[in-house]
Each structure stands twice: as C-alpha cells, then as structure tokens.
Design an enzyme around this catalytic site. Sequence first.
Site, PDB file in Angstrom:
ATOM      1  N   GLY A   1      38.970  -5.433  25.664  1.00 25.09           N
ATOM      2  CA  GLY A   1      38.766  -4.355  24.702  1.00 25.09           C
ATOM      3  C   GLY A   1      39.626  -3.144  25.029  1.00 25.09           C
ATOM      4  CB  ALA A   2      40.679  -1.647  28.221  1.00 29.13           C
TER       5      ALA A   2
ATOM      6  N   GLY B   1      25.079  32.572  30.102  1.00 33.71           N
ATOM      7  CA  GLY B   1      24.482  32.550  28.763  1.00 33.71           C
ATOM      8  C   GLY B   1      25.516  32.333  27.678  1.00 33.71           C
ATOM      9  N   GLY B   2      25.482  33.206  26.665  1.00 33.24           N
ATOM     10  CA  GLY B   2      26.396  33.074  25.531  1.00 33.24           C
ATOM     11  C   GLY B   2      27.851  33.112  25.946  1.00 33.24           C
TER      12      GLY B   2
HETATM   13  C1  HXC Z   1      23.622  44.200  30.075  1.00 36.89           C
HETATM   14  C2  HXC Z   1      24.554  43.623  32.097  1.00 36.89           C
HETATM   15  C3  HXC Z   1      24.459  42.263  31.776  1.00 36.89           C
HETATM   16  C4  HXC Z   1      23.903  41.918  30.513  1.00 36.89           C
HETATM   17  C5  HXC Z   1      25.337  42.426  33.720  1.00 36.89           C
HETATM   18  N1  HXC Z   1      25.083  43.672  33.316  1.00 36.89           N
HETATM   19  N2  HXC Z   1      24.940  41.537  32.803  1.00 36.89           N
HETATM   20  N3  HXC Z   1      24.139  44.576  31.261  1.00 36.89           N
HETATM   21  N4  HXC Z   1      23.511  42.924  29.701  1.00 36.89           N
HETATM   22  N5  HXC Z   1      23.814  40.662  30.142  1.00 36.89           N
HETATM   23  C6  HXC Z   1      25.358  44.898  34.050  1.00 36.89           C
HETATM   24  C7  HXC Z   1      24.480  45.016  35.263  1.00 36.89           C
HETATM   25  O1  HXC Z   1      23.235  45.579  34.889  1.00 36.89           O
HETATM   26  C8  HXC Z   1      25.297  45.948  36.138  1.00 36.89           C
HETATM   27  O2  HXC Z   1      25.143  47.263  35.664  1.00 36.89           O
HETATM   28  C9  HXC Z   1      26.715  45.531  35.833  1.00 36.89           C
HETATM   29  O3  HXC Z   1      26.669  44.844  34.592  1.00 36.89           O
HETATM   30  C10 HXC Z   1      27.277  44.618  36.878  1.00 36.89           C
HETATM   31  O4  HXC Z   1      26.358  43.571  37.103  1.00 36.89           O
HETATM   32  P1  HXC Z   1      25.903  43.123  38.564  1.00 36.89           P
HETATM   33  O5  HXC Z   1      24.661  42.351  38.416  1.00 36.89           O
HETATM   34  O6  HXC Z   1      25.887  44.300  39.474  1.00 36.89           O
HETATM   35  O7  HXC Z   1      27.118  42.198  38.988  1.00 36.89           O
HETATM   36  P2  HXC Z   1      27.066  40.833  39.815  1.00 36.89           P
HETATM   37  O8  HXC Z   1      26.239  40.990  41.031  1.00 36.89           O
HETATM   38  O9  HXC Z   1      28.486  40.447  39.997  1.00 36.89           O
HETATM   39  O10 HXC Z   1      26.345  39.766  38.902  1.00 36.89           O
HETATM   40  C11 HXC Z   1      26.921  39.409  37.644  1.00 36.89           C
HETATM   41  C12 HXC Z   1      25.939  38.535  36.853  1.00 36.89           C
HETATM   42  C13 HXC Z   1      24.585  39.281  36.732  1.00 36.89           C
HETATM   43  C14 HXC Z   1      25.747  37.185  37.554  1.00 36.89           C
HETATM   44  C15 HXC Z   1      26.574  38.280  35.496  1.00 36.89           C
HETATM   45  O11 HXC Z   1      24.851  40.612  36.302  1.00 36.89           O
HETATM   46  C16 HXC Z   1      23.645  38.641  35.794  1.00 36.89           C
HETATM   47  O12 HXC Z   1      22.960  37.669  36.175  1.00 36.89           O
HETATM   48  N6  HXC Z   1      23.535  39.205  34.612  1.00 36.89           N
HETATM   49  C17 HXC Z   1      22.565  38.743  33.614  1.00 36.89           C
HETATM   50  C18 HXC Z   1      22.959  37.413  33.065  1.00 36.89           C
HETATM   51  C19 HXC Z   1      22.099  37.031  31.899  1.00 36.89           C
HETATM   52  O13 HXC Z   1      20.947  36.589  32.116  1.00 36.89           O
HETATM   53  N7  HXC Z   1      22.624  37.271  30.683  1.00 36.89           N
HETATM   54  C20 HXC Z   1      21.903  37.033  29.446  1.00 36.89           C
HETATM   55  C21 HXC Z   1      22.080  35.598  29.116  1.00 36.89           C
HETATM   56  S1  HXC Z   1      21.293  35.190  27.654  1.00 36.89           S
HETATM   57  P3  HXC Z   1      24.924  48.503  36.670  1.00 36.89           P
HETATM   58  O14 HXC Z   1      24.915  49.681  35.775  1.00 36.89           O
HETATM   59  O15 HXC Z   1      23.650  48.235  37.375  1.00 36.89           O
HETATM   60  O16 HXC Z   1      26.106  48.426  37.570  1.00 36.89           O
HETATM   61  C22 HXC Z   1      22.495  35.010  26.565  1.00 36.89           C
HETATM   62  C23 HXC Z   1      21.995  34.538  25.258  1.00 36.89           C
HETATM   63  C24 HXC Z   1      23.091  34.019  24.367  1.00 36.89           C
HETATM   64  O17 HXC Z   1      23.624  35.263  26.796  1.00 36.89           O
HETATM   65  C25 HXC Z   1      22.761  32.633  23.976  1.00 36.89           C
HETATM   66  C26 HXC Z   1      23.720  32.087  22.988  1.00 36.89           C
HETATM   67  C27 HXC Z   1      23.638  30.598  22.880  1.00 36.89           C
END
Ligand code: HXC
Length: 514
Positions: free
Chosen positions: A404-405, A169-170
């Site tokens: 052109g290059a 994401g961001g």
């Molecule tokens: C809050 C988060 C988090 C998030 C991970 N965690 N991402 N908490 N917000 N975005 C937390 C998990 O809940 C977990 O907590 C701990 O971090 C570790 O994550 P895991 O999933 O256990 O690790 P892993 O298996 O290595 O996977 C990592 C990951 C996955 C691929 C990043 O966590 C994931 O898919 N996260 C969500 C990604 C996402 O959709 N983000 C939002 C994008 S939208 P616990 O306590 O359970 O250990 C965005 C909008 C911005 O960013 C746009 C701007 C243009």
Amino acid sequence: MQDIIDRLEMLRVGASLGGGQARIDAQHARGKLTARERLEALMDPGSFEEMDLFVEHNCTDFGMDENHIAGDGVVTGVGLIYGRRVFAFSQDFTVFGGSLSEANARKICKIMDMAMKVGSPVVGLNDSGGARIQEGVASLAGYAEVFQRNVLASGVIPQISAIMGPCAGGAVYSPALTDFIMMVKDTSYMFLTGPEVVKTVTHEDVSAEQLGGAVTHSTRSGVADFAYENDLVLLKQLRRLLAFLPSSNRDTPPRIDSGDDPKRRIYSLDNLVPNDPQRPYDMKELVAKVVDNGDFMEIQAGYAKNIIIGLARLDGRSVGIIANQPMVLAGCLDIASSIKAARFVRFCDCFHIPLITFVDVPGFLPGLQQELGGIIKHGAKLLFAYAEATVPKVTVITRKAYGGAYDVMSSKHLRGDLNYAWPNAEIAVMGPKGAAEIIFRNEIKASANPEAKLKEVTAAYAANFANPFIAARKGFIDDVIMPHDTRMRVIRGLQTLEGKQLSLPWKKHDNLPL
Ligand code: HXC
C-alpha cells in the site's frame, strides 16, 4: 505646530519603550529581544512601518483605567522581506505580559484583513501569557476573531508563527492554525495550561520545558516545525522560509538564479544504495546532492524521522521534498510520519509548490500499537493528500516500493505526473521472502530441507519480480533512470510539467480523514 510635532515625538518614544526600561532589561536578561527589535531583525533594514501605535485598551476593571500603554502590548505593521511585502505582529511581553486584549486583537485583525486583501503573508511573533485576564470575555472574543481570520486565510496566504516566549492558552491556538511554527530553545514554551495547573488537576510534576519547550514540541508532540538556538537565528530562518514561498495562492513561488547546473550529474549516487536490501543508507545525502547548492530547509527534522520533508530549489524553482528515510524504522510509514507528510503535501499544493517524492518504503509499520492508534485513518491522510494534490508531482523510487505504501507515495495511480525508478528498484506487493513464503508455502512444507527451499524460491522470486521492469512494462513507471541522472531528470520533468492545469470536481470542501 512645533508643539504638536514634539508631543507626537514624545508619544512615539514613550510607546516604543513598551512596559518600560526595567522590563526591557528583564527581557534582555532572559536572552530575548523586544517586540520591536525582533521586527527590525525580521524585515529588510528600515522597511517596517508600524500601524496603530496609539491604540489603547478600553478596560476599566481591576484598576486598568489607570494603566494605559500606547500600542497595548502588540506591535503591528508591514515591511519587506527580500523585497516582498509581509505583514507582521509582534507581541510585547513587557506590556501586560503580551496578553491579548480586545484592542490589541483588533490591531492583529486589521493587518490580517489587509494581508488577505492584497495577498501577502502574515508573520506572528508570539510572546504572550494568553487572554488578558482583566478583560474576561472581551479578550476571548478577540482571540476568536483572530482564529476566524487564521482559518479564512489558510491556503490563501502563508501564515508563519514564531514562539518567542512563554505562550499559554489562546496564544498557542492561533499559531496552531497557521502553516508553520518556529520555536526558540530554552526561552519559549507552548501549553494550554502551565505546570502549576497541571499539578493541581492531574498531580503530574512537570517543568515548563518538559510540558511545552522547543525540544518537546519539535521532537515529541510534533506541534513545532522548527527549533532554534535564539531569537536572531529564528528570525533569519523565518526570512529563509518565506523566500521559498509565494506571497499568496494567487502567485507562484519566486524563481531565482541558483547558479547550480541543472544538468549536473552526481556519480556518487550510483553507489548510495547498498547491495544488501536490508542495509540502510541516508536519504538526506540524496536530497542534499540533488537540490540546488545542497540548500534544503528541512521541516520537522526531529519528529517522525522515518520521513523527511522540506523545501528546496531545483534549477531555481521552489519544490517540496518528501522522502522515506531508510535509516529510521527502515523507512516504514507509521501514524506520525503519515500525518507529518500529509500536512506538508497539502501545504505545497495550496501554494503551487511542485512535489518531489523519493521512495524507499517497505510498507506501513505493522503492530498492535499502530492499529490501535488508528494507522488506517492516519495513513489514509497521506494517501488523500497525494491523491487530491494538483501541483506537478515527480516521483523517484530509489529502492523499495512495497504494498500500500507504493500506492500512497505519489504513485502513477494517484495522478503522479512523472514516475521514475532507479535500476535496482523493487516494486512489489511485499519483499521477496514474504512473497515466496506465501506463494510457495506448500512446496516449502513438502521439501526435505525447507530452509534451503525457501532460499531458493526467494532468490527466484527476487530475480523475476523484485525489479522496476514489470511496473515499467505496464507504464506505471515512465522510465528507469540512472541514479547519477536524478537531478537532471527531475529538473527536466519540472520543465515538462510547467503550466500543468488540473482541477478537482466541484465541492464545498473535502472530508479528509481527520
Ligand atoms: C494579564 C498577564 C497575563 C495575562 C501575564 N501577565 N499573563 N496579565 N493577562 N494572561 C502579566 C503578569 O501579571 C506580569 O505582570 C507580567 O505579565 C509578566 O508575567 P510574569 O508572570 O511575571 O512572567 P513569567 O514568570 O515569565 O510567566 C509568564 C507566564 C505567566 C507563564 C505567561 O505570566 C502566566 O502563567 N500567565 C497566565 C497564563 C494564563 O493562564 N493565561 C490565560 C490563559 S486562558 P506584572 O505587572 O506583575 O509584572 C486563555 C483563553 C483563550 O488564553 C482560549 C482560547 C481558545
């Protein structure tokens, strides 16, 4: 007083553990360093000073009010790299997955603002799941604040991003706005949406590695500029990269004593280019032999390999090298190589890094795929970049400079300052055979032996026109130089151009063909 000191110490120790020992162990088990260990490896020993250690998030939803960790998942501060001041943030995956909260976005913005004021680079060590989901729009706002600063800082201070974990994401858009992206193989990923979302939406079954691994981004998408084996190697290379760059656009790049003789002659270059103009040779050999101590930091080495870009030094001065690579697609310019080189030319121009261009280009790559992909617009990016660049520009044509290059690759006509050619160079609208086929079409058709006639007129054309002297007679080439003198002449050229000043007409900004 002692109580207060003890409490402070306790807070510091607690904060430095981030999400706790178990999560630190998990991080290590994946072969990753922690946020603080990374900063220690990045900065000169003992130089890093942390800021905002005690900042906490202000979210009260989803039980977050019970869950506070000092620093809130990002370590920010300032340190030294080779004695020069650098600001950095390092996301702590052990704290809420390094996700970006309103509070930790403010920490990042604080060091970015400071870096802009004082004119120092910002390094981002990214290891983050993106926007902190519990915070909703507050974290989106935090991202946009960071993005805005990335854009304002672009071209003012160098911004380098390292991707050191799963970034979604961001967490990938801020790096995309910075100058360079480095990734760690096998442990880092960049994607807007992960494999599970992809499967739901498009029904594609892909692994995280295929979708956004270091190999994918450094060889196929072109998003990443560098891919390294592990955290430590990456951080060492990040230090190396910064050593080539000025701290801001208010400075010039640091000049060092490289110890390499500026007058060094390289006789092996006299035999580098094969006699047969269709046979390739490795342009990287030329680059490695010409630059100081063979130290060439290639950028995007695995992507659009028909052009080579990277940083090096000549007599201790940082230079940006752009070179066609005859080993791949005969060194033709195509969409990917034009974009790759254009961005690099613009980067160097932002930061007062002279451009050294080695040309061996048979033209733009023809074909339906290229035309449908927009080669006209994308090729124009490189032309645009060279034409607007005001840094010293030294060009050496080692063999072909066709069509052109020829114009695009830092020619005299795009304000190339010093343009040299090797004696075997061929500067023409196209290769001898293609030109002869058009010019002598009627004679060839009328001939009893068209094949022999084509050979004959091609040879005559090559003898008369496939050389550097016609361009030299017109002053388009400043000199025809011996290959073995290339290093010496380019260095002398840079000396000649020291103090160059050239400005563009006033404008709000240009309109690069994006
Ligand atoms: C809050 C988060 C988090 C998030 C991970 N965690 N991402 N908490 N917000 N975005 C937390 C998990 O809940 C977990 O907590 C701990 O971090 C570790 O994550 P895991 O999933 O256990 O690790 P892993 O298996 O290595 O996977 C990592 C990951 C996955 C691929 C990043 O966590 C994931 O898919 N996260 C969500 C990604 C996402 O959709 N983000 C939002 C994008 S939208 P616990 O306590 O359970 O250990 C965005 C909008 C911005 O960013 C746009 C701007 C243009």
